[in-house]
Scaffold this motif. Structure first.
Motif, PDB file in Angstrom:
ATOM      1  N   LEU A  83       7.611 -23.066 -10.156  1.00  0.00           N
ATOM      2  CA  LEU A  83       8.699 -22.160  -9.808  1.00  0.00           C
ATOM      3  C   LEU A  83      10.060 -22.815 -10.050  1.00  0.00           C
ATOM      4  O   LEU A  83      11.003 -22.154 -10.505  1.00  0.00           O
ATOM      5  N   ARG A  84      10.158 -24.103  -9.774  1.00  0.00           N
ATOM      6  CA  ARG A  84      11.407 -24.829 -10.054  1.00  0.00           C
ATOM      7  C   ARG A  84      11.671 -24.870 -11.556  1.00  0.00           C
ATOM      8  O   ARG A  84      12.820 -24.713 -11.986  1.00  0.00           O
ATOM      9  N   ARG A 125       7.428 -10.235  -8.633  1.00  0.00           N
ATOM     10  CA  ARG A 125       8.532 -10.923  -9.313  1.00  0.00           C
ATOM     11  C   ARG A 125       9.672 -11.360  -8.392  1.00  0.00           C
ATOM     12  O   ARG A 125      10.827 -11.394  -8.786  1.00  0.00           O
ATOM     13  N   PHE A 126       9.309 -11.699  -7.176  1.00  0.00           N
ATOM     14  CA  PHE A 126      10.280 -12.280  -6.245  1.00  0.00           C
ATOM     15  C   PHE A 126      10.117 -13.798  -6.283  1.00  0.00           C
ATOM     16  O   PHE A 126       9.800 -14.441  -5.281  1.00  0.00           O
ATOM     17  N   ASP A 127      10.345 -14.368  -7.464  1.00  0.00           N
ATOM     18  CA  ASP A 127      10.134 -15.806  -7.665  1.00  0.00           C
ATOM     19  C   ASP A 127      11.044 -16.664  -6.792  1.00  0.00           C
ATOM     20  O   ASP A 127      10.602 -17.661  -6.230  1.00  0.00           O
ATOM     21  N   ALA A 128      12.307 -16.300  -6.684  1.00  0.00           N
ATOM     22  CA  ALA A 128      13.248 -17.100  -5.893  1.00  0.00           C
ATOM     23  C   ALA A 128      12.835 -17.114  -4.422  1.00  0.00           C
ATOM     24  O   ALA A 128      12.877 -18.155  -3.768  1.00  0.00           O
ATOM     25  N   GLU A 129      12.398 -15.965  -3.916  1.00  0.00           N
ATOM     26  CA  GLU A 129      11.956 -15.889  -2.525  1.00  0.00           C
ATOM     27  C   GLU A 129      10.668 -16.685  -2.320  1.00  0.00           C
ATOM     28  O   GLU A 129      10.496 -17.347  -1.293  1.00  0.00           O
ATOM     29  N   ALA A 130       9.784 -16.626  -3.304  1.00  0.00           N
ATOM     30  CA  ALA A 130       8.535 -17.397  -3.216  1.00  0.00           C
ATOM     31  C   ALA A 130       8.847 -18.894  -3.209  1.00  0.00           C
ATOM     32  O   ALA A 130       8.260 -19.644  -2.421  1.00  0.00           O
ATOM     33  N   LEU A 131       9.754 -19.306  -4.059  1.00  0.00           N
ATOM     34  CA  LEU A 131      10.127 -20.724  -4.094  1.00  0.00           C
ATOM     35  C   LEU A 131      10.722 -21.164  -2.765  1.00  0.00           C
ATOM     36  O   LEU A 131      10.352 -22.200  -2.217  1.00  0.00           O
ATOM     37  N   LEU A 151       2.845 -15.569  -0.589  1.00  0.00           N
ATOM     38  CA  LEU A 151       3.383 -16.128  -1.829  1.00  0.00           C
ATOM     39  C   LEU A 151       2.837 -15.376  -3.044  1.00  0.00           C
ATOM     40  O   LEU A 151       3.584 -15.059  -3.977  1.00  0.00           O
ATOM     41  N   ASP A 152       1.545 -15.079  -3.042  1.00  0.00           N
ATOM     42  CA  ASP A 152       0.947 -14.328  -4.146  1.00  0.00           C
ATOM     43  C   ASP A 152       1.577 -12.944  -4.288  1.00  0.00           C
ATOM     44  O   ASP A 152       1.861 -12.492  -5.402  1.00  0.00           O
ATOM     45  N   TYR A 153       1.790 -12.263  -3.162  1.00  0.00           N
ATOM     46  CA  TYR A 153       2.415 -10.936  -3.212  1.00  0.00           C
ATOM     47  C   TYR A 153       3.837 -11.025  -3.768  1.00  0.00           C
ATOM     48  O   TYR A 153       4.242 -10.201  -4.583  1.00  0.00           O
ATOM     49  N   LEU A 154       4.588 -12.020  -3.311  1.00  0.00           N
ATOM     50  CA  LEU A 154       5.950 -12.201  -3.814  1.00  0.00           C
ATOM     51  C   LEU A 154       5.954 -12.441  -5.315  1.00  0.00           C
ATOM     52  O   LEU A 154       6.755 -11.846  -6.052  1.00  0.00           O
ATOM     53  N   ASP A 214       0.816  -1.224   0.000  1.00  0.00           N
ATOM     54  CA  ASP A 214       0.000   0.000   0.000  1.00  0.00           C
ATOM     55  C   ASP A 214       0.845   1.268   0.000  1.00  0.00           C
ATOM     56  O   ASP A 214       0.402   2.307  -0.482  1.00  0.00           O
ATOM     57  N   HIS A 215       2.051   1.189   0.555  1.00  0.00           N
ATOM     58  CA  HIS A 215       2.903   2.372   0.671  1.00  0.00           C
ATOM     59  C   HIS A 215       4.090   2.354  -0.306  1.00  0.00           C
ATOM     60  O   HIS A 215       5.055   3.092  -0.123  1.00  0.00           O
ATOM     61  N   GLY A 216       4.001   1.499  -1.326  1.00  0.00           N
ATOM     62  CA  GLY A 216       5.040   1.475  -2.356  1.00  0.00           C
ATOM     63  C   GLY A 216       6.377   0.948  -1.868  1.00  0.00           C
ATOM     64  O   GLY A 216       7.418   1.299  -2.427  1.00  0.00           O
ATOM     65  N   MET A 217       6.349   0.107  -0.841  1.00  0.00           N
ATOM     66  CA  MET A 217       7.579  -0.457  -0.292  1.00  0.00           C
ATOM     67  C   MET A 217       7.689  -1.944  -0.633  1.00  0.00           C
ATOM     68  O   MET A 217       8.111  -2.759   0.187  1.00  0.00           O
ATOM     69  N   ASN A 218       7.327  -2.267  -1.857  1.00  0.00           N
ATOM     70  CA  ASN A 218       7.309  -3.659  -2.302  1.00  0.00           C
ATOM     71  C   ASN A 218       8.665  -4.338  -2.165  1.00  0.00           C
ATOM     72  O   ASN A 218       8.735  -5.557  -2.003  1.00  0.00           O
ATOM     73  N   HIS A 219       9.727  -3.575  -2.208  1.00  0.00           N
ATOM     74  CA  HIS A 219      11.081  -4.143  -2.084  1.00  0.00           C
ATOM     75  C   HIS A 219      11.306  -4.805  -0.727  1.00  0.00           C
ATOM     76  O   HIS A 219      12.257  -5.568  -0.565  1.00  0.00           O
ATOM     77  N   LEU A 220      10.419  -4.568   0.247  1.00  0.00           N
ATOM     78  CA  LEU A 220      10.560  -5.168   1.573  1.00  0.00           C
ATOM     79  C   LEU A 220       9.861  -6.523   1.697  1.00  0.00           C
ATOM     80  O   LEU A 220       9.953  -7.176   2.740  1.00  0.00           O
ATOM     81  N   LEU A 221       9.175  -6.951   0.647  1.00  0.00           N
ATOM     82  CA  LEU A 221       8.473  -8.232   0.708  1.00  0.00           C
ATOM     83  C   LEU A 221       9.402  -9.417   1.004  1.00  0.00           C
ATOM     84  O   LEU A 221       9.021 -10.310   1.762  1.00  0.00           O
TER      85      LEU A 221
END
Length: 183
Positions: A149-150, A112-118, A105-108, A74-81
């Motif tokens: 994801l793999r 495009r934080f695929d590696a973190e989601a995996l 997982l959906d937010y990640l 909501d505050h544009g801090m997506n890099h903290l996911l």
């Protein structure tokens, strides 16, 4: 109508919450309140709460992390996911929640934080399989997500020269046996 609070008032409120026994506070709602009030240091709020809240179901840690992810988006801090995902990964069978996990997982994935989601999905794979009272599609959906994801990760890296199709397929299915069809 929402009342505006000064940064000083927000800090006093947060300090008061953190001084209380953690079991009596809805930490997810506290994180949402800080986001709605536009606390000037939302990452600091997240880190302070995350450092003191015991990782047990009574304090709602899974919903705290879910709320933090929403507040950051909501505050544009997506890099903290990824930091939220790392905190969520500390939870166990008694403190995690499958709905909160799925949302994070959906937010990640959306960011495009695929590696973190995996990493997060694989970490909770055994927990989900061991879980009781889950909807019948939860385990197969989780396994399918991990498999996809793999595959994506494998497509982004150069394959080993001596890797056969069978060997690659077997590696992609590790831990997912019985849930992902061989084809």
């Amino acid at each position: 109508a929402q009342v505006s609070r000064t940064p000083e008032q927000l800090e006093i409120f947060l300090t008061g919450l953190l001084a209380q026994p953690p079991e009596g506070t809805n930490w997810g709602e506290a994180m949402h309140a800080m986001g709605r009030s536009k606390h000037p240091d939302l990452p600091g709020v997240f880190r302070r709460i995350g450092a003191v809240v015991p990782q047990m179901r009574g304090t709602g840690p899974a919903y705290f992390y879910w709320s933090a992810a929403e507040a950051f988006i909501d505050h544009g801090m997506n890099h903290l996911l990824p930091e939220v995902a790392a905190g969520f990964q500390k939870l166990d069978l008694d403190s995690y929640d499958p709905d909160a996990l799925r949302r994070i997982l959906d937010y990640l994935l959306a960011e495009r934080f695929d590696a973190e989601a995996l990493r997060l999905a694989e970490h909770f794979q055994a927990t989900i399989v061991a879980g009781e009272n889950l909807a019948p599609w939860v385990v197969p959906d989780q396994c399918q997500m991990i498999f996809e994801l793999r595959v994506g990760e494998a497509l982004r890296t150069a394959p080993s020269v001596d890797a056969s199709v069978e060997k690659i397929a077997a590696e992609l299915r590790v831990g997912l046996e019985g849930e992902v069809h061989l084809d």
